[in-house]
Design an enzyme around this catalytic site. Structure first.
Site, short mmCIF file in Angstrom:
data_model
loop_
_atom_site.label_atom_id
_atom_site.label_comp_id
_atom_site.label_asym_id
_atom_site.label_seq_id
_atom_site.Cartn_x
_atom_site.Cartn_y
_atom_site.Cartn_z
CG HIS A 100 -10.50 1.31 -19.88
ND1 HIS A 100 -9.42 0.98 -20.43
CD2 HIS A 100 -10.39 1.62 -18.38
CE1 HIS A 100 -8.83 0.41 -19.86
NE2 HIS A 100 -9.13 1.30 -18.28
CE1 TYR A 122 -8.14 5.44 -9.62
CE2 TYR A 122 -7.94 3.94 -11.56
CZ TYR A 122 -7.02 5.01 -10.91
OH TYR A 122 -7.27 5.47 -11.54
CG HIS A 123 -10.74 -0.38 -11.61
ND1 HIS A 123 -10.72 -1.38 -10.29
CD2 HIS A 123 -9.62 -0.22 -12.12
CE1 HIS A 123 -9.75 -1.34 -10.59
NE2 HIS A 123 -8.74 -0.39 -11.58
CE LYS A 131 -14.33 0.55 -24.91
NZ LYS A 131 -13.55 1.59 -24.86
C1 MLC Z 1 3.23 0.24 8.57
N1 MLC Z 1 3.98 -0.92 8.86
C2 MLC Z 1 3.98 -0.36 10.32
C3 MLC Z 1 3.96 1.07 10.34
N2 MLC Z 1 3.33 1.06 9.11
N3 MLC Z 1 5.70 -1.05 11.40
C4 MLC Z 1 4.71 0.06 11.96
N4 MLC Z 1 4.91 0.98 12.50
C5 MLC Z 1 4.50 1.18 11.57
N5 MLC Z 1 3.42 2.64 11.59
C6 MLC Z 1 4.50 -2.48 8.99
C7 MLC Z 1 2.88 -3.18 7.84
O1 MLC Z 1 2.85 -3.62 9.17
C8 MLC Z 1 3.87 -4.32 7.16
O2 MLC Z 1 4.23 -4.87 7.42
C9 MLC Z 1 4.76 -3.20 6.33
O3 MLC Z 1 4.73 -2.45 7.40
C10 MLC Z 1 4.19 -2.81 4.94
O4 MLC Z 1 3.32 -1.30 5.11
P1 MLC Z 1 1.93 -1.31 4.60
O5 MLC Z 1 1.87 -0.07 4.64
O6 MLC Z 1 1.45 -3.10 4.78
O7 MLC Z 1 2.18 -1.26 3.01
P2 MLC Z 1 2.59 -2.10 2.17
O8 MLC Z 1 3.21 -2.95 2.32
O9 MLC Z 1 2.57 -1.36 0.64
O10 MLC Z 1 1.25 -3.08 1.38
C11 MLC Z 1 -0.39 -1.61 1.17
C12 MLC Z 1 -1.88 -2.86 0.85
C13 MLC Z 1 -0.98 -4.02 -0.71
C14 MLC Z 1 -1.79 -4.12 1.88
C15 MLC Z 1 -2.08 -2.10 1.13
O11 MLC Z 1 -2.35 -4.42 -0.86
C16 MLC Z 1 -0.68 -2.99 -1.68
O12 MLC Z 1 0.54 -2.68 -2.09
N6 MLC Z 1 -1.41 -2.75 -2.46
C17 MLC Z 1 -1.51 -1.85 -3.36
C18 MLC Z 1 -1.70 -2.20 -4.95
C19 MLC Z 1 -1.80 -1.41 -6.11
O13 MLC Z 1 -0.36 -1.37 -5.93
N7 MLC Z 1 -2.49 -1.30 -7.19
C20 MLC Z 1 -2.27 -1.20 -8.48
C21 MLC Z 1 -4.07 -0.84 -8.89
S1 MLC Z 1 -3.33 0.40 -10.82
P3 MLC Z 1 3.41 -6.61 7.74
O14 MLC Z 1 4.38 -7.17 8.63
O15 MLC Z 1 2.14 -5.91 8.97
O16 MLC Z 1 2.45 -6.57 6.15
C22 MLC Z 1 -4.98 -0.36 -10.97
C23 MLC Z 1 -5.34 0.61 -12.60
C24 MLC Z 1 -5.61 -0.70 -14.00
O17 MLC Z 1 -6.11 -1.49 -10.78
O18 MLC Z 1 -5.54 -1.26 -14.53
O19 MLC Z 1 -7.34 -0.94 -13.81
N1 5AD Z 2 1.19 2.45 -16.38
C1 5AD Z 2 1.24 3.19 -16.11
N2 5AD Z 2 -0.47 3.76 -15.40
C2 5AD Z 2 -0.92 2.90 -15.96
N3 5AD Z 2 -2.73 3.63 -16.01
C3 5AD Z 2 -3.02 2.40 -16.38
N4 5AD Z 2 -2.20 1.80 -17.11
C4 5AD Z 2 -1.21 2.23 -16.99
C5 5AD Z 2 0.21 1.45 -17.18
N5 5AD Z 2 0.40 0.89 -18.41
C6 5AD Z 2 -3.12 3.77 -15.11
C7 5AD Z 2 -3.53 5.01 -14.82
C8 5AD Z 2 -5.60 5.20 -15.19
C9 5AD Z 2 -5.76 3.53 -14.19
C10 5AD Z 2 -6.47 3.00 -14.51
O1 5AD Z 2 -4.41 3.02 -14.11
O2 5AD Z 2 -4.02 6.45 -14.41
O3 5AD Z 2 -6.24 5.57 -15.29
#
Ligand code: MLC
Ligand code: 5AD
Length: 707
Positions: A584, A223-224, A578
């Site tokens: 960023h 993503y980043h 910065k």
């Molecule tokens: C899914 N499942 C199923 C199914 N689909 N079971 C039966 N039939 C289907 N069709 C099961 C999965 O196996 C799992 O169980 C459970 O349901 C949950 O589904 P999932 O698909 O694993 O979803 P989830 O729990 O939401 O997990 C998704 C993930 C996880 C694996 C990608 O890592 C995650 O949630 N990541 C989110 C990361 C995030 O939000 N990052 C924000 C970054 S913002 P089991 O038991 O197999 O697990 C950022 C900005 C910044 O970074 O600040 O710079």
């Molecule tokens: N709340 C909601 N969204 C956020 N982002 C970053 N910080 C926050 C926050 N506190 C989102 C924005 C940005 C990405 C890195 O994550 O969309 O572009």
């Protein structure tokens, strides 16, 4: 029977022989038509190589997780926000921490005065973490935490907060980002140097695979890179190569690949090139299967690339911001048709401030409507078999594989990152993109085409950062006063010893968290051994300038720079600064690179400066102007401090301009503080330079006039 030659003739006639091939920034030549001759068979969903999805039934069995990233101000306020969102249809949590927390500083640290509670929630100890999840049962809710720098104390606080809710480690469900390589490349919230940072990643994988079977130990993030300007091929290649490096490190530390690989997860950014983004996710799964096969994984789960996606922040604009709802919808469709497991949809005020209750609702509903009103979930991989999508998927696999091979030749991703190769390629792509936008070749509606005469102001969220900081300082004092000090210090000393001996750092930090050690103290206990990493950006050269070669306005700016240069007897000097914990740096680097191509003498300041340090740098280099880049809401504190410092040093003549994510509501405040130019996202860099030249006393012809 018509054939492809007949089609070619008919199309040529319609467009009078014009070449309709589209050369994408990835270097892919997209044809105007694809047929069965272009597309191979991608297999079936739920089966290797998982091109069509990791589950046989995909969304027909279970829709993706609606997981909105959020956090601001105090733990109390963020907790209330989460609860309202969950009641309104959100399914999983995703915590955004403030930058002080990311960088391992307690809220009372002098370096973080402008950052506390601003870009995310302030968390100083277990006490804050418990409040954050108050009334949210951690055995039932999956929680993602975006943390990479201070990953050890944050995960330790989460574990102990669960424990004190009565939830065992084995029941905890969620994800920790824990992806440090991309921090060194693009996101910049690292604390320690690369080697000890890589050890921390492995320690977390070891600890969670032994104790937290439902917890995803890492979210390997493209993503980043995408946000920093990477093409789809670069994002794919470097993300998969990062994953490969983490697996190899974990194996080298003695872990069995199948014991941990099933809990590695991924994270991609989804931009506006709809079919490219759909194909990118399909290519990513195909590539990961190949890599894990090569590394000797046996369990099929180890070879499944499960991913979260977020729509692209950088694609969203300050101008005519309701257009952003449409952009986010298109991107969210690409993410879901690409088969993501979990999704964040950005808010329409992304380019201005953090989401409000209103903009967060529209963002959330964008994906709820896709999931519940459109029928997209009813059929597995509905774009599977599209000639174009299958051909593009195969092309992306091939191109990314080549770059992964180049990374291997450099000795893997840690070495590639140290060589600067990925960062440079991404920054070159970003500068080229900015040039295309500034020249109108890449259209952005409401920005470089169909721009509004006047814009309505949006209501934006403002965090009273002083209030948050005072509250955090009080809670820190109470926590320190009520703990068993000797037990806390013993746990911290054990952590420092562990940093030397190679013991598992997360296990030791869990003890320290139980003893109420704070985030800053836990981070310091490791910093004592590892040190703190610092770096200064080195902007790329020539890319922006060469794109403008025959441009009239460009020539006027070059003349202006030369003329100011003659008057000063040296090139005009710009310091790109910065300040605060905001890492960023895409915007700052693009500006530095473009201004340097125009003939300015550009000094790129180090990241994470205090206003005082920036003053020193400005005086040292005797600059004519300082451009302060702010994307994390610290502008109202940090920039006035900088101007005050310059004036106190007798250099009030140095012009200060500001750029980044700055709500228009703050413009007057900044102007009164002495800021002489403010440039939001969507600003044309050439015009920005024209303004700077005017500030430096040059008589710039107005846009569209002069020779
Ligand atoms: C899914 N499942 C199923 C199914 N689909 N079971 C039966 N039939 C289907 N069709 C099961 C999965 O196996 C799992 O169980 C459970 O349901 C949950 O589904 P999932 O698909 O694993 O979803 P989830 O729990 O939401 O997990 C998704 C993930 C996880 C694996 C990608 O890592 C995650 O949630 N990541 C989110 C990361 C995030 O939000 N990052 C924000 C970054 S913002 P089991 O038991 O197999 O697990 C950022 C900005 C910044 O970074 O600040 O710079
Ligand atoms: N709340 C909601 N969204 C956020 N982002 C970053 N910080 C926050 C926050 N506190 C989102 C924005 C940005 C990405 C890195 O994550 O969309 O572009």
């Amino acid at each position: 029977m018509t054939n492809i030659d007949d089609w070619k003739k008919a199309a040529d006639k319609e467009v009078k022989g014009k070449d309709l091939t589209w050369h994408t920034p990835e270097g892919i030549s997209v044809k105007p038509l694809y047929t069965s001759a272009d597309a191979g068979d991608p297999g079936l969903p739920g089966f290797a190589p998982f091109t069509r999805g990791v589950r046989a039934s995909m969304y027909a069995g279970r829709p993706w997780t609606i997981r909105q990233y959020a956090g601001f101000s105090t733990a109390e306020e963020s907790n209330a926000f989460y609860r309202r969102n969950l009641a309104a249809g959100q399914k999983g949590l995703s915590v955004a921490f403030d930058l002080a927390t990311h960088r391992g500083y307690d809220s009372d640290h002098p370096r973080v005065v402008g950052d506390v509670g601003k870009a995310g929630v302030a968390i100083d100890s277990v006490e804050d973490m418990k409040i954050l999840f108050d009334g949210i049962p951690l055995d039932q809710m999956s929680v993602s935490m975006t943390m990479n720098g201070a990953v050890i104390p944050i995960l330790a606080f989460f574990i102990v907060a669960g424990e004190e809710q009565g939830v065992s480690q084995a029941q905890l469900d969620g994800t920790i980002q824990n992806d440090i390589l991309k921090e060194f490349m693009v996101r910049n919230t690292y604390i320690y140097p690369p080697e000890p940072s890589m050890r921390i990643v492995s320690d977390i994988i070891a600890y969670t695979s032994a104790n937290m079977p439902k917890f995803n130990s890492i979210s390997i993030s493209g993503y980043h890179m995408h946000e920093a300007g990477a093409t789809a091929v670069q994002e794919l290649a470097f993300t998969i190569a990062d994953g490969k490096e983490y697996v190899q490190r974990a194996m080298a530390s003695g872990l069995d690949i199948d014991a941990f690989a099933g809990r590695l997860s991924f994270f991609f950014g989804i931009g506006m090139n709809f079919f490219m983004e759909v194909s990118k996710l399909r290519a990513a799964r195909t590539l990961w299967h190949r890599v894990m096969d090569e590394l000797g994984a046996k369990d099929e789960r180890s070879k499944m690339l499960r991913t979260h996606c977020q729509t692209s922040g950088v694609s969203l604009q300050e101008q005519d911001p309701y257009n952003n709802v449409i952009r986010t919808t298109v991107e969210a469709m690409a993410a879901t048709l690409g088969g993501t497991q979990s999704l964040h949809t950005n808010a329409l005020d992304e380019a201005i401030a953090l989401p409000t209750e209103f903009s967060a609702r529209i963002a959330r509903n964008t994906q709820i409507i896709l999931a519940e009103e459109t029928g997209i979930t009813k059929v597995v991989d509905p774009l599977g078999g599209s000639y174009y999508v299958e051909a593009l998927t195969a092309e992306l696999v091939e191109q990314a594989w080549k770059i992964i091979g180049e990374v291997d030749e450099l000795g893997g991703m840690t070495k590639a990152v140290a060589s600067g190769m990925p960062k440079r390629l991404i920054e070159e792509a970003a500068a080229a993109r900015q040039a295309r936008v500034d020249k109108g070749e890449d259209v952005i509606v409401g920005v470089n085409k169909y721009r509004l005469e006047t814009e309505d102001q949006l209501d934006t969220l403002e965090v009273d950062n002083d209030f948050v900081r005072q509250g955090q300082i009080a809670r820190l004092a109470a926590t320190r006063a009520s703990r068993d000090e000797a037990a806390c210090q013993a746990a911290l000393s054990a952590l420092t010893e562990g940093a030397k001996s190679g013991a598992n750092l997360l296990a030791l930090a869990v003890d320290a968290a139980r003893a109420r050690a704070t985030l800053g103290e836990i981070s310091d206990a490791m910093e004592a051994v590892f040190g703190r990493y610092a770096t200064t950006p080195v902007p790329v050269q020539g890319i922006y300038g060469s794109a403008h070669e025959f441009d009239k306005r460009w020539a006027q700016v070059l003349d202006g720079v030369a003329s100011v240069g003659r008057r000063l007897g040296r090139k005009p000097k710009l310091l790109v600064a910065k300040m605060g914990q905001d890492g960023h740096d895409r915007g700052a680097n693009v500006i530095a690179s473009a201004f340097s191509d125009m003939g300015f003498d550009v000094i790129s300041g180090p990241l994470f400066q205090t206003p005082e340090e920036t003053v020193v740098l400005a005086l040292q280099h005797d600059v004519d102007a300082v451009g302060a880049s702010s994307l994390a809401a610290g502008h109202k504190t940090l920039i006035p401090e900088l101007i005050k410092g310059l004036r106190e040093a007798g250099r009030g003549d140095i012009k200060v301009i500001a750029g980044g994510v700055i709500p228009p509501q703050d413009y007057d405040f900044l102007r009164e503080a002495g800021v002489q130019g403010i440039y939001g996202p969507g600003s044309n860099v050439v015009e920005c330079a024209a303004d700077v030249l005017t500030l430096l006393g040059h008589n710039m012809p107005p846009l569209g006039e002069g020779t």
